[in-house]
Design a protein around this motif. Sequence first.
Motif, mmCIF file in Angstrom:
data_model
loop_
_atom_site.group_PDB
_atom_site.id
_atom_site.type_symbol
_atom_site.label_atom_id
_atom_site.label_comp_id
_atom_site.label_asym_id
_atom_site.label_seq_id
_atom_site.Cartn_x
_atom_site.Cartn_y
_atom_site.Cartn_z
ATOM 1 N N LEU A 1 0.946 -1.212 0.028
ATOM 2 C CA LEU A 1 -0.093 0.190 -0.125
ATOM 3 C C LEU A 1 0.872 1.411 0.028
ATOM 4 C CD1 LEU A 1 -2.681 1.321 0.126
ATOM 5 C CD2 LEU A 1 -2.735 1.105 2.483
ATOM 6 N N PHE A 2 1.816 1.323 0.765
ATOM 7 C CA PHE A 2 2.703 2.368 0.933
ATOM 8 C C PHE A 2 3.344 2.744 -0.577
ATOM 9 C CE2 PHE A 2 5.993 -0.968 1.278
ATOM 10 C CZ PHE A 2 7.305 -0.267 0.393
ATOM 11 N N LEU B 1 2.144 2.104 -3.368
ATOM 12 C CA LEU B 1 0.958 2.606 -4.112
ATOM 13 C C LEU B 1 0.684 4.013 -4.148
ATOM 14 C CD1 LEU B 1 -1.444 1.791 -6.362
ATOM 15 C CD2 LEU B 1 -2.781 1.377 -4.374
ATOM 16 N N THR B 2 0.835 4.540 -2.763
ATOM 17 C CA THR B 2 0.547 5.968 -2.545
ATOM 18 C C THR B 2 1.892 6.815 -3.012
ATOM 19 O OG1 THR B 2 -0.426 5.330 -0.261
ATOM 20 C CG2 THR B 2 0.514 7.579 -0.560
ATOM 21 N N LYS B 3 2.879 6.205 -2.965
ATOM 22 C CA LYS B 3 4.129 6.971 -3.699
ATOM 23 C C LYS B 3 3.962 7.093 -5.213
ATOM 24 C CE LYS B 3 7.118 5.957 -0.057
ATOM 25 N NZ LYS B 3 6.224 5.924 1.042
ATOM 26 N N ARG C 1 1.190 7.007 -6.836
ATOM 27 C CA ARG C 1 0.104 8.122 -7.164
ATOM 28 C C ARG C 1 0.757 9.549 -7.004
ATOM 29 N NH1 ARG C 1 -2.447 10.715 -9.488
ATOM 30 N NH2 ARG C 1 -4.970 11.320 -9.271
ATOM 31 N N ALA C 2 1.507 9.636 -6.129
ATOM 32 C CA ALA C 2 2.227 10.941 -5.889
ATOM 33 C C ALA C 2 3.106 11.372 -7.205
ATOM 34 C CB ALA C 2 3.217 11.069 -4.591
ATOM 35 N N LEU D 1 -3.737 16.990 -4.999
ATOM 36 C CA LEU D 1 -3.929 15.833 -4.280
ATOM 37 C C LEU D 1 -3.957 16.272 -2.840
ATOM 38 C CD1 LEU D 1 -0.776 13.503 -5.372
ATOM 39 C CD2 LEU D 1 -3.261 13.466 -6.039
ATOM 40 N N HIS E 1 7.686 11.599 -1.011
ATOM 41 C CA HIS E 1 7.084 10.279 -1.387
ATOM 42 C C HIS E 1 7.765 9.926 -2.967
ATOM 43 C CE1 HIS E 1 3.743 9.439 0.843
ATOM 44 N NE2 HIS E 1 3.004 10.612 0.568
#
Length: 301
Positions: free
Chosen positions: A5-6, A8-10, A12-13, A30, A40
């Motif tokens: 998950l971490f 995926l967040t990066k 997206r950033a 965002l 990120h």
Amino acid sequence: MPLPLFLLTKLRAFESVARHGSFKRAAEELHVTQSALSHHVRHLETELGMPLVLRSHRRIELTAEGRQLCADCAQGFQGLEAAIDRLRRAARPDTLTLSVAPYFSARWLTPRLGRLWARHPRLHLQLHHAYQPADFLRDPVDAGIGWGDGRWPGVEARLIVPGTLTPVCSPACLATLPRKPRPRDLRGRRLFHEFDAAHWSAWFATAGVDTGVDAGPLDTTRIDDSHALRRTALDGHGFALFFTALVREDLDAGLLVAPFAHTVDPGSAYYLVRPADRAPSAALQSFTQWLMDEVASAPFA
């Protein structure tokens, strides 16, 4: 191996920064700080063991690996958004989200909605007002009514209202013209348009008025919003080249006057559009049939 998950967040950033070419604009999109975005992206570069973004004082550039990852991320996120959108539509079969040009909505569509709900009382319509045609890859909408030439890739377009334009003015402004005005009487007057000054030249040519170099320049002013352009004409500031199909109510009420029958086609119109690769929902089919019936019975507003 599942994507953490971490990470995926990066991703997206990074995708937002790469798409905008700016940490500032990506942070605004965002709703995070620029510092958080920078962290990120740096952590993603550390995780992958390679640079993705080249930072300079005034701008950023992507490395070759960054460009490839950006393209892959964009495709992946679009697929996820499309999958979520399909699930949402399936869960709400009576809901239709429509992107619509603001002026068309105010003058043509929303005054007729009572007739839509009289025919389809269970239809839940959500209007998303936008000045640009719907982008079905990014906008969470089922269909749109937008202004343009009707030739958008991946889109099925149906003509709703022709885009012909005609000069309109206030009664007081008309009174400044000769008693029996002719199109050439508009030369030397203050002229307003929304899209292109060349449309005024084309209108004069259609009306048989010389607009060559020897005739002198036209006094034209661009106002790139239909509401403001209409207001300018209502307030008597000059002659506005305006939608022939969307000024009928003002003409009937005597608020505006169309001194001449001549019109010009700007090459654009209002179209109902939907994704060509997506079967229309029952809600969209119902709305489309109602809309085309309205167009057939009362095309002008």
